[in-house]
Design an enzyme around this catalytic site. Structure first.
Site, PDB file in Angstrom:
ATOM      1  N   ARG A 165       0.811  -1.222   0.000  1.00 40.63           N
ATOM      2  CA  ARG A 165       0.000   0.000   0.000  1.00 40.63           C
ATOM      3  C   ARG A 165       0.854   1.287   0.000  1.00 40.63           C
ATOM      4  O   ARG A 165       0.335   2.382  -0.154  1.00 40.63           O
ATOM      5  CB  ARG A 165      -0.958  -0.003   1.195  1.00 40.63           C
ATOM      6  CG  ARG A 165      -2.183  -0.855   0.970  1.00 40.63           C
ATOM      7  CD  ARG A 165      -2.983  -1.039   2.238  1.00 40.63           C
ATOM      8  NE  ARG A 165      -2.346  -2.002   3.140  1.00 40.63           N
ATOM      9  CZ  ARG A 165      -2.716  -2.215   4.409  1.00 40.63           C
ATOM     10  NH1 ARG A 165      -3.715  -1.510   4.921  1.00 40.63           N
ATOM     11  NH2 ARG A 165      -2.098  -3.100   5.148  1.00 40.63           N
ATOM     12  N   GLY A 198       3.786 -14.710   6.169  1.00 46.62           N
ATOM     13  CA  GLY A 198       3.029 -14.208   7.308  1.00 46.62           C
ATOM     14  C   GLY A 198       3.905 -13.943   8.523  1.00 46.62           C
ATOM     15  O   GLY A 198       5.064 -14.347   8.586  1.00 46.62           O
ATOM     16  N   ASP A 235       7.172  -1.904  11.108  1.00 49.52           N
ATOM     17  CA  ASP A 235       6.410  -0.789  10.534  1.00 49.52           C
ATOM     18  C   ASP A 235       5.657   0.007  11.593  1.00 49.52           C
ATOM     19  O   ASP A 235       4.798   0.811  11.257  1.00 49.52           O
ATOM     20  CB  ASP A 235       5.446  -1.293   9.447  1.00 49.52           C
ATOM     21  CG  ASP A 235       4.333  -2.171   9.993  1.00 49.52           C
ATOM     22  OD1 ASP A 235       4.387  -2.548  11.179  1.00 49.52           O
ATOM     23  OD2 ASP A 235       3.400  -2.473   9.226  1.00 49.52           O
ATOM     24  N   ASN A 279      -4.757  -5.022  17.923  1.00 49.40           N
ATOM     25  CA  ASN A 279      -3.439  -5.581  18.200  1.00 49.40           C
ATOM     26  C   ASN A 279      -2.370  -4.646  17.627  1.00 49.40           C
ATOM     27  O   ASN A 279      -2.377  -4.332  16.445  1.00 49.40           O
ATOM     28  CB  ASN A 279      -3.376  -6.960  17.521  1.00 49.40           C
ATOM     29  CG  ASN A 279      -1.971  -7.530  17.510  1.00 49.40           C
ATOM     30  OD1 ASN A 279      -1.150  -7.184  18.352  1.00 49.40           O
ATOM     31  ND2 ASN A 279      -1.712  -8.410  16.542  1.00 49.40           N
ATOM     32  N   ASN A 306      39.509  29.494  -5.904  1.00 48.86           N
ATOM     33  CA  ASN A 306      40.187  28.289  -5.407  1.00 48.86           C
ATOM     34  C   ASN A 306      40.296  27.184  -6.447  1.00 48.86           C
ATOM     35  O   ASN A 306      40.975  26.208  -6.237  1.00 48.86           O
ATOM     36  CB  ASN A 306      39.469  27.745  -4.169  1.00 48.86           C
ATOM     37  CG  ASN A 306      38.042  27.331  -4.466  1.00 48.86           C
ATOM     38  OD1 ASN A 306      37.393  27.918  -5.327  1.00 48.86           O
ATOM     39  ND2 ASN A 306      37.552  26.338  -3.771  1.00 48.86           N
ATOM     40  N   SER A 357      37.303  45.478  -0.115  1.00 47.42           N
ATOM     41  CA  SER A 357      36.170  44.914  -0.852  1.00 47.42           C
ATOM     42  C   SER A 357      36.538  44.522  -2.276  1.00 47.42           C
ATOM     43  O   SER A 357      37.480  45.075  -2.851  1.00 47.42           O
ATOM     44  CB  SER A 357      35.038  45.942  -0.904  1.00 47.42           C
ATOM     45  OG  SER A 357      34.594  46.181   0.406  1.00 47.42           O
TER      46      SER A 357
HETATM   47  C1  UD1 Z   1      -0.283  -7.246  11.750  1.00 42.51           C
HETATM   48  C2  UD1 Z   1      -1.089  -8.121  12.708  1.00 42.51           C
HETATM   49  C3  UD1 Z   1      -2.325  -7.350  13.143  1.00 42.51           C
HETATM   50  C4  UD1 Z   1      -1.911  -6.069  13.807  1.00 42.51           C
HETATM   51  C5  UD1 Z   1      -0.988  -5.232  12.887  1.00 42.51           C
HETATM   52  C6  UD1 Z   1      -0.416  -4.090  13.656  1.00 42.51           C
HETATM   53  C7  UD1 Z   1      -0.768 -10.450  12.082  1.00 42.51           C
HETATM   54  C8  UD1 Z   1      -1.341 -11.608  11.370  1.00 42.51           C
HETATM   55  N1  UD1 Z   1      -1.461  -9.335  12.059  1.00 42.51           N
HETATM   56  O1  UD1 Z   1      -1.116  -7.012  10.635  1.00 42.51           O
HETATM   57  O2  UD1 Z   1      -3.083  -8.156  14.059  1.00 42.51           O
HETATM   58  O3  UD1 Z   1      -3.063  -5.322  14.134  1.00 42.51           O
HETATM   59  O4  UD1 Z   1       0.098  -6.033  12.413  1.00 42.51           O
HETATM   60  O5  UD1 Z   1       0.267  -3.222  12.810  1.00 42.51           O
HETATM   61  O6  UD1 Z   1       0.276 -10.564  12.674  1.00 42.51           O
HETATM   62  N2  UD1 Z   1       6.158  -9.166   7.945  1.00 42.51           N
HETATM   63  C9  UD1 Z   1       7.212 -10.000   7.668  1.00 42.51           C
HETATM   64  N3  UD1 Z   1       6.993 -11.159   7.030  1.00 42.51           N
HETATM   65  C10 UD1 Z   1       5.750 -11.585   6.671  1.00 42.51           C
HETATM   66  C11 UD1 Z   1       4.659 -10.717   6.952  1.00 42.51           C
HETATM   67  C12 UD1 Z   1       4.898  -9.524   7.603  1.00 42.51           C
HETATM   68  O7  UD1 Z   1       8.358  -9.688   7.983  1.00 42.51           O
HETATM   69  O8  UD1 Z   1       5.640 -12.665   6.101  1.00 42.51           O
HETATM   70  C13 UD1 Z   1       6.426  -7.888   8.614  1.00 42.51           C
HETATM   71  C14 UD1 Z   1       6.100  -6.693   7.745  1.00 42.51           C
HETATM   72  O9  UD1 Z   1       7.237  -6.266   7.032  1.00 42.51           O
HETATM   73  C15 UD1 Z   1       5.676  -5.658   8.762  1.00 42.51           C
HETATM   74  C16 UD1 Z   1       5.132  -6.478   9.906  1.00 42.51           C
HETATM   75  O10 UD1 Z   1       5.595  -7.787   9.740  1.00 42.51           O
HETATM   76  O11 UD1 Z   1       6.747  -4.875   9.198  1.00 42.51           O
HETATM   77  C17 UD1 Z   1       3.617  -6.461   9.953  1.00 42.51           C
HETATM   78  O12 UD1 Z   1       3.145  -7.011   8.736  1.00 42.51           O
HETATM   79  P1  UD1 Z   1       1.864  -6.458   7.988  1.00 42.51           P
HETATM   80  O13 UD1 Z   1       1.690  -7.223   6.761  1.00 42.51           O
HETATM   81  O14 UD1 Z   1       1.919  -4.987   7.912  1.00 42.51           O
HETATM   82  O15 UD1 Z   1       0.767  -6.928   9.034  1.00 42.51           O
HETATM   83  P2  UD1 Z   1      -0.655  -6.298   9.249  1.00 42.51           P
HETATM   84  O16 UD1 Z   1      -1.551  -6.789   8.196  1.00 42.51           O
HETATM   85  O17 UD1 Z   1      -0.553  -4.863   9.451  1.00 42.51           O
HETATM   86 CA    CA Z   2       1.053  -3.343   9.362  1.00 37.21          CA
END
Ligand code: UD1
Ligand code: CA
Length: 475
Positions: free
Chosen positions: A16, A79, A104, A171, A388, A407
């Protein structure tokens, strides 16, 4: 915090954001988003930090290095549960507890991290989770509570029914875990959900199945849970972090007449009784000494401003050092490696590059000083330029103590002017000048009496001046 390590999840792209840069590498208040997360962990007293990287990992490595962190690679983003599984594989044997942070979510505070760790310990629970009660829960996982107040489950927005979506407790994505629980629980996660991902949040159910629980800790300030998923949220986080920084500076004795219009980056340090006007930007690794005054429009980056110095409006300073009580501006420009001595004055439209200006010296108007070493109490007249550059190389100019440069002088480098010497205005100096000498180098002035009256009387008429009678003999 002994035995506590951190895993920072930073492997995702962040679709996004609509960006080639990974989301966590976007800059907020002068530092990557993930840097703020790591700093919070370090400030909470956590030594070992593992960064889970994937998409665009090269762009995140500078932050890893800044915190002397470890890297775990998550090749495909299956995930948050899968990401933590990758992360814990890199932990040292001494890590008994694991704080998981979202790369993030840069608004997490060190005190909150400590509270989370202590809350889990106190209950000897499998985990604790940071939650926030927010006005706009859209996009976040919702925290579903059991009738007794315990966390029953966390449901992602996309898996939630209408009733669950109404829940405003979300969360934050920040947790403290017992490491052995993670080790047992993570392999049990499934990916049967809307995103076909391994959700870390499903560990709540695993904990309950083991007869333990996940302790909720509600953030004191709902803004602390903000996760950045879009450019708008990036700007929102920037504005919150900016305000926090300026509030902290005000608490430590800095005056901001209009704090909401002043920009100070995370690492900047400012002494007591400094006054920073609106429209000022203090960037990078800048330090400002006590009692300095920085007026509107100044941009100072990676520089040291001495005690009591005064930066008048629109002074731009990069990678330089300004001595105590020096006065700069309005409209001065210090380029990298300039050192301005105590009490020196650098004025309007004066550009200084890689030069040392001695104590009490002055260059007040329209000058360029590059690769110059200027002694004490030197007066650099208006329009003086160090020539220079010969098109190939840069050459030095040296002005001894007490030199007076008239000057409109061109100092053709390399050139040295000895102490106490005087340069006549309008000179082009190509040879070294010995101490206490006068050097003047200009064509002799020619005066032709009555010339205007004879040749251009219309000019005098235009200026409303009488045209004097012309001496015919001279004709
Ligand atoms: C996640 C939480 C959600 C919470 C939110 C808070 C889960 C399933 N959901 O959702 O409950 O409200 O954060 O901001 O945990 N990332 C990885 N590898 C992956 C997926 C994600 O490193 O495979 C990292 C992303 O780079 C990011 C962070 O994890 O920095 C969160 O991932 P994102 O996809 O933004 O999760 P949300 O959908 O926001
Ligand atoms: Ca997020």
């Amino acid at each position: 915090m002994k035995g506590v390590s951190a895993v920072i999840l930073a492997a995702g792209q962040g679709k996004r954001m609509k960006s080639a840069l990974p989301k966590v590498a976007h800059v907020v208040l002068g530092k990557p988003v993930v840097w703020h997360v790591a700093r919070a962990a370090r400030a909470a007293g956590i030594r070992e930090i593992v960064f889970v990287l994937g998409y665009g990992r090269d762009k995140v490595l500078p932050t890893v290095e800044a915190f002397d962190g470890k890297v775990a690679i998550q090749e495909s983003q299956f995930g948050t549960g899968d990401a933590v599984r990758c992360g814990i594989a890199e932990l040292s044997a001494g890590a008994k507890e694991v704080v998981v942070l979202c790369g993030d979510a840069p608004l997490v505070r060190p005190a909150t991290i400590r509270t989370l760790v202590l809350a889990r310990r106190r209950k000897r629970a499998a985990a604790s989770v940071l939650t926030g009660i927010v006005p706009q829960p859209a996009g976040y996982g919702r925290v579903v509570r059991a009738p007794d107040g315990a966390v029953a489950k966390i449901v992602e927005e996309r898996d939630a029914d209408a009733a669950t979506r109404k829940i405003r407790e979300v969360n934050a994505g920040t947790y403290a875990f017992d490491r052995s629980f993670l080790k047992r629980g993570l392999p049990r996660l499934g990916d049967v959900n809307a995103q076909r991902e391994y959700y870390l949040t499903d560990l709540v159910v695993e904990a309950l199945a083991e007869g333990t629980c996940v302790v909720p800790v509600i953030a004191g300030d709902p803004e602390d849970v903000l996760g950045i998923n879009s450019r708008r949220e990036l700007a929102e986080a920037a504005s919150i972090l900016r305000k926090r920084k300026i509030d902290a500076l005000m608490d430590s004795g800095v005056t901001f007449p209009a704090p909401e219009r002043t920009y100070v980056e995370s690492d900047v340090r400012v002494g007591q009784d400094v006054i920073i006007d609106p429209g000022v930007m203090l960037l990078g690794n800048t330090r400002v000494g006590r009692g300095a005054r920085i007026q509107t429009g100044c941009v100072v980056e990676d520089s040291v401003i001495g005690e009591g110095a005064h930066l008048k409006p629109y002074t731009v300073i990069t990678g330089s050092k300004v001595g105590k009580n020096a006065v700069l501006g309005p409209f001065s420009h210090l380029r990298p490696e300039s050192v301005i001595g105590e009490g020196a004055h650098i004025g309007n439209f004066v550009e200084v590059k890689k030069s040392r200006i001695g104590k009490g010296s002055k260059a007040n108007h329209l000058s360029y000083l590059g690769d110059a070493t200027v002694g004490k109490k030197v007066n650099v007249g208006a329009g003086t330029i160090t020539c220079n550059y010969d098109g190939i190389r840069k050459h030095p100019t040296v002005l001894g103590d007490g030199v007076f440069v008239g000057s409109d002088t061109m100092l053709v480098a390399p050139v040295t002017v000895g102490k106490g010497a005087l340069i006549g205005a309008g000179s082009t100096i190509t040879k070294n000048v010995p101490p206490y000498a006068l050097a003047v180098c200009r064509a002799e002035e020619k005066v032709i009496e009555q010339w205007v009256a004879r040749k251009k009387p219309e000019l005098l008429k235009k200026a409303g001046l009488p045209v004097p009678p012309v001496d015919v003999k001279e004709e």
